[in-house]
Scaffold this active site. Structure first.
Site, mmCIF file in Angstrom:
data_model
loop_
_atom_site.group_PDB
_atom_site.id
_atom_site.type_symbol
_atom_site.label_atom_id
_atom_site.label_comp_id
_atom_site.label_asym_id
_atom_site.label_seq_id
_atom_site.Cartn_x
_atom_site.Cartn_y
_atom_site.Cartn_z
ATOM 1 N N GLU A 95 -34.617 -117.404 -34.438
ATOM 2 C CA GLU A 95 -34.322 -118.828 -34.315
ATOM 3 C C GLU A 95 -34.878 -119.575 -35.529
ATOM 4 O O GLU A 95 -35.892 -119.184 -36.099
ATOM 5 C CB GLU A 95 -34.885 -119.368 -33.000
ATOM 6 C CG GLU A 95 -34.096 -118.831 -31.830
ATOM 7 C CD GLU A 95 -34.633 -119.276 -30.484
ATOM 8 O OE1 GLU A 95 -35.188 -120.376 -30.380
ATOM 9 O OE2 GLU A 95 -34.489 -118.489 -29.532
ATOM 10 N N CYS A 153 -38.647 -113.807 -26.494
ATOM 11 C CA CYS A 153 -38.318 -112.373 -26.522
ATOM 12 C C CYS A 153 -39.453 -111.392 -26.783
ATOM 13 O O CYS A 153 -39.494 -110.343 -26.139
ATOM 14 C CB CYS A 153 -37.203 -112.139 -27.518
ATOM 15 S SG CYS A 153 -35.674 -112.907 -26.953
ATOM 16 N N THR A 175 -32.048 -112.347 -20.111
ATOM 17 C CA THR A 175 -32.607 -111.164 -19.445
ATOM 18 C C THR A 175 -34.125 -111.342 -19.371
ATOM 19 O O THR A 175 -34.870 -110.620 -20.031
ATOM 20 C CB THR A 175 -32.259 -109.890 -20.241
ATOM 21 O OG1 THR A 175 -32.589 -110.112 -21.640
ATOM 22 C CG2 THR A 175 -30.797 -109.537 -20.152
ATOM 23 N N THR A 221 -38.146 -111.670 -17.967
ATOM 24 C CA THR A 221 -39.015 -110.751 -17.237
ATOM 25 C C THR A 221 -38.896 -111.052 -15.742
ATOM 26 O O THR A 221 -38.862 -112.217 -15.338
ATOM 27 C CB THR A 221 -40.482 -110.940 -17.703
ATOM 28 O OG1 THR A 221 -40.520 -110.759 -19.122
ATOM 29 C CG2 THR A 221 -41.405 -109.937 -17.043
HETATM 30 P P1 NAD Z 1 -30.277 -118.480 -23.121
HETATM 31 O O1 NAD Z 1 -31.054 -118.662 -21.877
HETATM 32 O O2 NAD Z 1 -30.384 -119.487 -24.218
HETATM 33 O O3 NAD Z 1 -28.713 -118.382 -22.757
HETATM 34 C C1 NAD Z 1 -28.206 -117.589 -21.730
HETATM 35 C C2 NAD Z 1 -27.046 -118.330 -21.077
HETATM 36 O O4 NAD Z 1 -26.410 -117.461 -20.133
HETATM 37 C C3 NAD Z 1 -27.454 -119.578 -20.283
HETATM 38 O O5 NAD Z 1 -26.784 -120.721 -20.794
HETATM 39 C C4 NAD Z 1 -27.044 -119.259 -18.840
HETATM 40 O O6 NAD Z 1 -26.560 -120.395 -18.128
HETATM 41 C C5 NAD Z 1 -25.938 -118.255 -19.058
HETATM 42 N N1 NAD Z 1 -25.674 -117.403 -17.891
HETATM 43 C C6 NAD Z 1 -26.570 -116.721 -17.142
HETATM 44 N N2 NAD Z 1 -25.937 -116.035 -16.177
HETATM 45 C C7 NAD Z 1 -24.611 -116.280 -16.329
HETATM 46 C C8 NAD Z 1 -23.454 -115.832 -15.637
HETATM 47 N N3 NAD Z 1 -23.548 -114.986 -14.606
HETATM 48 N N4 NAD Z 1 -22.258 -116.290 -16.044
HETATM 49 C C9 NAD Z 1 -22.156 -117.149 -17.083
HETATM 50 N N5 NAD Z 1 -23.224 -117.590 -17.784
HETATM 51 C C10 NAD Z 1 -24.438 -117.163 -17.413
HETATM 52 O O7 NAD Z 1 -30.638 -117.024 -23.670
HETATM 53 P P2 NAD Z 1 -30.605 -116.525 -25.184
HETATM 54 O O8 NAD Z 1 -31.839 -116.945 -25.892
HETATM 55 O O9 NAD Z 1 -29.272 -116.833 -25.774
HETATM 56 O O10 NAD Z 1 -30.736 -114.947 -24.969
HETATM 57 C C11 NAD Z 1 -29.680 -114.179 -24.460
HETATM 58 C C12 NAD Z 1 -29.984 -112.707 -24.669
HETATM 59 O O11 NAD Z 1 -30.074 -112.435 -26.076
HETATM 60 C C13 NAD Z 1 -31.310 -112.247 -24.060
HETATM 61 O O12 NAD Z 1 -31.148 -110.941 -23.583
HETATM 62 C C14 NAD Z 1 -32.254 -112.243 -25.256
HETATM 63 O O13 NAD Z 1 -33.290 -111.302 -25.102
HETATM 64 C C15 NAD Z 1 -31.339 -111.838 -26.376
HETATM 65 N N6 NAD Z 1 -31.740 -112.317 -27.713
HETATM 66 C C16 NAD Z 1 -32.199 -113.592 -27.882
HETATM 67 C C17 NAD Z 1 -32.517 -114.041 -29.164
HETATM 68 C C18 NAD Z 1 -33.024 -115.442 -29.406
HETATM 69 O O14 NAD Z 1 -33.395 -115.747 -30.531
HETATM 70 N N7 NAD Z 1 -33.043 -116.330 -28.433
HETATM 71 C C19 NAD Z 1 -32.335 -113.199 -30.269
HETATM 72 C C20 NAD Z 1 -31.851 -111.905 -30.050
HETATM 73 C C21 NAD Z 1 -31.556 -111.478 -28.772
HETATM 74 C C1 UGA Z 2 -37.568 -112.581 -33.053
HETATM 75 C C2 UGA Z 2 -37.129 -111.537 -34.084
HETATM 76 O O1 UGA Z 2 -37.633 -111.921 -35.373
HETATM 77 C C3 UGA Z 2 -35.600 -111.419 -34.132
HETATM 78 O O2 UGA Z 2 -35.229 -110.374 -35.018
HETATM 79 C C4 UGA Z 2 -35.084 -111.115 -32.733
HETATM 80 O O3 UGA Z 2 -33.675 -111.066 -32.744
HETATM 81 C C5 UGA Z 2 -35.554 -112.193 -31.776
HETATM 82 O O4 UGA Z 2 -36.999 -112.261 -31.787
HETATM 83 C C6 UGA Z 2 -35.189 -111.927 -30.337
HETATM 84 O O5 UGA Z 2 -34.898 -110.808 -29.965
HETATM 85 O O6 UGA Z 2 -35.239 -112.920 -29.618
HETATM 86 P P1 UGA Z 2 -37.713 -115.241 -33.002
HETATM 87 O O7 UGA Z 2 -38.567 -115.002 -31.806
HETATM 88 O O8 UGA Z 2 -36.606 -116.208 -32.893
HETATM 89 O O9 UGA Z 2 -37.066 -113.861 -33.490
HETATM 90 O O10 UGA Z 2 -38.621 -115.738 -34.221
HETATM 91 P P2 UGA Z 2 -39.683 -114.983 -35.171
HETATM 92 O O11 UGA Z 2 -39.502 -115.483 -36.535
HETATM 93 O O12 UGA Z 2 -39.660 -113.519 -34.986
HETATM 94 O O13 UGA Z 2 -41.075 -115.543 -34.633
HETATM 95 C C7 UGA Z 2 -41.578 -115.181 -33.366
HETATM 96 C C8 UGA Z 2 -42.981 -115.727 -33.216
HETATM 97 O O14 UGA Z 2 -43.889 -115.048 -34.082
HETATM 98 C C9 UGA Z 2 -43.102 -117.208 -33.556
HETATM 99 O O15 UGA Z 2 -43.978 -117.828 -32.653
HETATM 100 C C10 UGA Z 2 -43.690 -117.193 -34.956
HETATM 101 O O16 UGA Z 2 -44.393 -118.350 -35.268
HETATM 102 C C11 UGA Z 2 -44.602 -115.990 -34.875
HETATM 103 N N1 UGA Z 2 -44.891 -115.375 -36.184
HETATM 104 C C12 UGA Z 2 -43.887 -114.837 -36.924
HETATM 105 C C13 UGA Z 2 -46.200 -115.309 -36.631
HETATM 106 O O17 UGA Z 2 -47.137 -115.769 -35.953
HETATM 107 N N2 UGA Z 2 -46.448 -114.700 -37.824
HETATM 108 C C14 UGA Z 2 -45.463 -114.154 -38.595
HETATM 109 O O18 UGA Z 2 -45.780 -113.601 -39.688
HETATM 110 C C15 UGA Z 2 -44.150 -114.227 -38.120
#
Ligand code: NAD
Ligand code: UGA
Length: 464
Positions: free
Chosen positions: A166, A277, A93, A95
């Site tokens: 991550e 994110c 999702t 921007t």
């Molecule tokens: P990502 O880009 O790694 O994975 C998304 C996948 O969805 C891709 O492989 C893409 O090919 C697939 N996709 C897109 N449209 C599709 C469709 N119509 N049918 C089938 N597959 C389709 O993204 P992500 O990092 O896994 O993030 C997914 C969601 O989770 C986002 O909304 C993000 O904000 C949220 N989120 C991410 C994290 C994180 O650490 N990355 C943590 C919490 C929440």
């Molecule tokens: C973050 C949130 O921590 C998760 O809870 C959430 O699910 C996720 O976003 C999401 O929605 O995608 P993530 O981005 O994977 O997770 O990693 P973080 O550990 O939060 O770090 C984010 C960024 O902040 C990194 O660049 C990290 O180096 C930085 N950071 C983190 C700092 O600069 N200082 C800190 O004290 C912590």
């Protein structure tokens, strides 16, 4: 409703690990993760565990144990939607980069495509779970699309945002602080909530499974990320003050973090937060607030992003100013490209923006990262569309050995806090560099005194 089959649409950083853990803890449920990206699915199915599409400590073991038993990866989206009683939507999702809300609102086209696909192929009642991070009220749009089919199939929508970070995803999934499930408050909504609660209850204590209405759940995810990012911008703002006063930001963070009301986490000052994110979700929050006419709320949260950009810019400027106001033709070595340690993900990494500023100043940048690939680094820098690909290739080089990367450089800049960096033979690195040799420690992982003893000029964040 008893859930026997789950389909997760989206095999990314969230869909893959999340479903792997649900499968591991629920051997009686068959889970298929589907994606339109065939390469990604092939990588998930690769017999070579090193070839999984994402690097996440501990993930390979769970995949090895569950794949082919009750965890499957497939491109057959339609069949798996139809076969499942519960469908997670875990697609990206990002921007929006076009039209109304460009640069701020979440682009919901992938989510909408999933809803339309489910509406098109579902022949039996389904519970549809929003796993992606979504603007508050998205469930209304999904429900409208699903209810317009006229097929008589009933859909329940749940919101179950993901909080994993991550690099620590497996631990976050195994022992989550909480699992959040939002849903309708009528009888069928509550039944659907219960069906999902039961899946998590296989390993998460019931008191850690929080159920709310749909809107609280959707909004809580955006707010959690906004609060976390706000803490980083707050401590980063103090780092600038530290540099001008002789205070040390790590000492300040420790001192304030010992107050149990503040707490020690997320107070690590850095070159700036990255990742796919934080920025996207805050922009989304700002956009929603603006759309509702809540301009002061929007301005308040927007400041978190403005400060993060300022922190990255400050880091690049510090390199430029310290190297006598010119880096043209000078070699600068980057240690780290991923947005944090223990991941191969470089989305929105601070390294990209620091590299961009230095390339504008005509520096030559050599990059070593333990996990990010050469092609990914070029994709990241080319995606800014600032310079020709050729120019980027001439001035930005990928290195697979940190010691060779540093030879003849004027400065080493640490952009990611990979543990191994602290263990390097810094004397050897110093001896191979141009003098005076600088270290710009964007993560404060090196011991200033030790490093200065070697002969380096050390510049940390929030250190004078
Ligand atoms: P990502 O880009 O790694 O994975 C998304 C996948 O969805 C891709 O492989 C893409 O090919 C697939 N996709 C897109 N449209 C599709 C469709 N119509 N049918 C089938 N597959 C389709 O993204 P992500 O990092 O896994 O993030 C997914 C969601 O989770 C986002 O909304 C993000 O904000 C949220 N989120 C991410 C994290 C994180 O650490 N990355 C943590 C919490 C929440
Ligand atoms: C973050 C949130 O921590 C998760 O809870 C959430 O699910 C996720 O976003 C999401 O929605 O995608 P993530 O981005 O994977 O997770 O990693 P973080 O550990 O939060 O770090 C984010 C960024 O902040 C990194 O660049 C990290 O180096 C930085 N950071 C983190 C700092 O600069 N200082 C800190 O004290 C912590």
């Amino acid at each position: 409703m008893k859930i026997k089959n789950i389909c997760c649409i989206g095999a990314g950083y969230v869909g893959g690990p999340t479903m792997a853990v649900i499968a591991q803890k629920n051997p009686h449920i068959n889970i298929t993760v589907v994606d339109i990206n065939e390469d990604r699915i092939n990588q998930w199915n690769s017999s070579e565990l090193k070839s999984l599409p994402i690097y996440e400590p501990g993930l390979d073991k769970v995949i090895e144990n569950c794949r082919g038993k009750n965890l499957f990866f497939s491109t057959d989206i339609e069949k798996n939607i139809d076969n499942s009683e519960m469908i997670f939507i875990s697609v990206n999702t990002p921007t929006k980069t076009y039209g109304d809300g460009k640069g701020m609102a979440a682009d919901l086209r992938y989510v909408e495509l999933c809803a339309r696909k489910i509406a098109e192929v579902a022949k039996t009642d389904k519970i549809v779970v929003e796993k992606s991070t979504l603007p508050v009220k998205t469930a209304v749009a999904i429900k409208n699309i699903l209810d317009e089919t006229g097929s008589g199939v009933k859909f329940e929508i749940l919101s179950n945002p993901e909080f994993l970070a991550e690099g620590t995803a497996m631990r976050d999934l195994e022992v989550p602080d909480r699992v959040l499930i939002g849903g309708g408050q009528d009888e069928s909504g509550k039944k659907a909530i219960n069906a999902l609660v039961n899946i998590y209850a296989s390993w998460v204590p019931k008191q850690n499974i929080l159920t709310t209405n749909l809107w609280s759940s959707e909004l809580s995810k955006l707010v959690a990320n906004a609060f976390l990012a706000q803490r980083i911008s707050s401590i980063n703002s103090i780092s600038e003050l530290c540099e001008s006063t002789g205070a040390d930001v790590d000492e300040v963070a420790k001192a304030i973090g010992m107050d149990s009301r503040i707490g020690p986490k997320f107070l690590k000052s850095s070159v700036g937060f990255g990742g796919s994110c934080f920025q996207k979700d805050i922009l989304n929050l700002v956009y929603i607030s603006k759309s509702l006419g809540l301009n002061k709320v929007a301005e308040y949260w927007n400041q978190v992003i403005i400060f993060n950009k300022h922190q990255r810019d400050r880091f690049s400027k510090n390199i430029l100013n310290s190297l006598y106001n010119t880096v043209a033709g000078k070699k600068i070595t980057f240690f780290g490209w991923s947005f944090k340690k223990d991941t191969n993900d470089s989305r929105e990494s601070a390294a990209i923006y620091v590299a961009d500023s230095l390339l504008e100043e005509k520096a030559n940048i050599h990059i070593f990262d333990p996990k990010v690939s050469e092609s990914q680094i070029y994709d990241d820098i080319n995606s800014l569309e600032k310079r020709s690909q050729k120019l980027n290739e001439n001035h930005l080089k990928f290195e697979d050995n940190p010691y060779e990367a540093a030879v003849d450089s004027h400065a080493v800049a640490i952009l990611t806090e990979w543990d191994q960096f602290a263990d390097y033979d810094w004397k050897k690195i110093y001896n191979s560099m141009n003098k005076p040799a600088f270290i710009f420690d964007g993560r404060n992982i090196l011991d200033k005194e030790e490093i200065e003893k070697i002969g380096f000029i050390y510049k940390g964040i929030g250190k004078s």
